[in-house]
Design an enzyme around this catalytic site. Structure first.
Site, PDB file in Angstrom:
ATOM      1  N   ASP A  82       0.866  -1.171   0.000  1.00  0.00           N
ATOM      2  CA  ASP A  82       0.000   0.000   0.000  1.00  0.00           C
ATOM      3  C   ASP A  82       0.914   1.235   0.000  1.00  0.00           C
ATOM      4  O   ASP A  82       2.131   1.128   0.198  1.00  0.00           O
ATOM      5  CB  ASP A  82      -0.892  -0.043   1.244  1.00  0.00           C
ATOM      6  CG  ASP A  82      -1.698   1.220   1.439  1.00  0.00           C
ATOM      7  OD1 ASP A  82      -2.342   1.675   0.467  1.00  0.00           O
ATOM      8  OD2 ASP A  82      -1.660   1.784   2.551  1.00  0.00           O
ATOM      9  N   ASP A 121      -0.298   5.101   1.150  1.00  0.00           N
ATOM     10  CA  ASP A 121      -0.575   6.013   2.261  1.00  0.00           C
ATOM     11  C   ASP A 121      -0.508   5.299   3.603  1.00  0.00           C
ATOM     12  O   ASP A 121      -1.138   4.265   3.819  1.00  0.00           O
ATOM     13  CB  ASP A 121      -1.969   6.632   2.107  1.00  0.00           C
ATOM     14  CG  ASP A 121      -2.038   7.639   0.979  1.00  0.00           C
ATOM     15  OD1 ASP A 121      -1.034   8.327   0.734  1.00  0.00           O
ATOM     16  OD2 ASP A 121      -3.100   7.736   0.330  1.00  0.00           O
TER      17      ASP A 121
END
Length: 281
Positions: A45, A47
Site C-alpha cells: 500500500d 498512504d
C-alpha cells in the site's frame, strides 16, 4: 456481491491505468518485461504504509490557509472518497494551486519508519527473489512524485492506482481505477480484485505459482486483499491500524477465516527481519 470479478481495463505496463482497448494493446506491446523466475511477490500500500501520512490530506497544505471550506468537506459520502477528491482537486485549481505546488508537497512526505531500509533490502536481493507491486487508492501523480524524489521508482515492477493527470487548464484530473462488485470496498477500487487477477495472470505467464505472497499495508481497504491470501502467505499489518484490528476481529469472530500468517509491524525493519527468514528457506 463478489470480490472476485476479473479486471479487463488495465494494460500490461508498469503503471496500470484504465484506458481504451486500443491504447491498452499499444502499452502491452511496449510494457517492460518481468522475469518469470521470481520466487516471491510482495504488494505494498502507499498512504500510511510507504509514507507516514495520507497524501490526500497533505495536498491540502497547498491551499491558502491550508484548510478546505466546510461546504466542500460536507460533500464527502462514505465509499465515494475518490469522487470527493475529484472535487477537492478542482477546488485547488480554482485557488491557483499548480502542478509544482502539489509535487513539492508530495516530495516532502516522510517515509514510514524503516521503509527506506526495507526498500534497500529488496534492491540488494538477487534478481530471482522479489517481484514488487504497489497497490494504492491514492493516485498516480502523488505516488510517482514521491517515488521519483526518493529514488524508489525503479524498485516497483507494477503500480496499480487511480489515474491522475493535469489537463490543459492546469487542473489535476482524478479518475477511478475501475468498477467492481465488492460490498466492502470503495466504489473506485477493490484491492482484492486487482491482487487476485494479477496473481492469476502472472501465474499463467510464469507457468508456476509464487512460493509466497507478501502484503504490506495498514488500512481497512488492505484487509480485503489480505483476506484472499493462503496459509503460506504473510500479511504485514501496521500494528494497531485498521488492517491489524480487522484481522484480530476476524480471528475472534470467525476462527480460521483469515488464513495468512499475520506479522504486525511498527517499523518496516521488522518486515525486513521476517523476509530474511523466508529468503533463506
Amino acid at each position: 456481491a463478489s470480490c472476485f470479478q476479473t479486471l479487463t481495463s488495465e494494460p500490461e505496463a508498469d503503471v496500470f491505468l484504465p484506458q481504451s482497448p486500443e491504447r491498452a494493446c499499444t502499452m502491452a506491446s511496449q510494457g517492460p518485461h518481468i522475469p518469470s523466475d521470481k520466487r516471491f511477490i510482495i504488494f505494498f500500500d502507499f498512504d500510511e504504509t510507504i509514507v507516514d501520512e495520507t497524501s490526500d490530506d497533505q495536498v491540502v497544505q497547498t491551499v491558502p490557509g491550508q484548510y478546505l471550506p466546510t461546504w466542500l468537506k460536507d460533500t464527502y459520502h462514505p465509499g465515494r472518497y475518490n469522487e470527493y477528491m475529484q472535487r477537492v482537486l478542482g477546488y485547488l485549481a480554482e485557488q491557483g494551486v499548480t502542478e509544482s505546488d502539489i509535487r513539492a508537497v508530495m516530495e516532502k512526505i516522510p517515509a514510514t519508519p524503516g521503509m527506506l531500509t526495507l526498500f534497500q533490502f529488496l534492491r540488494t536481493r538477487p534478481q530471482t527473489d522479489f517481484e514488487v507491486v504497489l497497490l494504492s487508492d491514492a493516485n498516480s501523480f502523488f505516488i510517482e512524485s514521491w517515488l521519483r524524489r526518493t529514488g524508489a521508482r525503479a524498485l516497483f515492477h507494477r503500480i496499480f492506482t487511480n489515474p491522475a493527470t493535469f489537463n490543459k487548464d492546469g487542473r489535476l484530473v482524478l479518475r477511478p481505477f475501475h468498477s467492481h462488485d465488492c460490498p466492502r470496498c470503495p466504489v473506485n477500487l477493490c484491492k482484492q480484485v486487482v491482487l487476485r487477477d494479477y496473481i492469476m495472470r502472472r501465474t499463467q505467464e510464469r507457468g508456476r505459482p509464487y512460493q509466497r505472497v507478501f502484503y504490506v499495508g495498514d488500512g481497512a481497504n488492505d484487509f480485503c486483499p489480505a483476506a484472499s491470501l493462503g496459509p503460506r502467505d504473510v500479511a504485514f499489518a501496521r500494528r494497531d491500524f485498521p488492517m491489524h484490528r480487522l484481522i484480530i476481529e476476524t480471528h475472534e469472530s470467525m476462527p480460521g477465516q483469515f488464513k495468512a500468517v499475520t506479522v504486525p509491524w511498527v517499523s518496516a525493519e521488522e518486515v525486513v527481519e521476517r523476509l530474511r527468514k523466508h529468503v533463506t528457506e
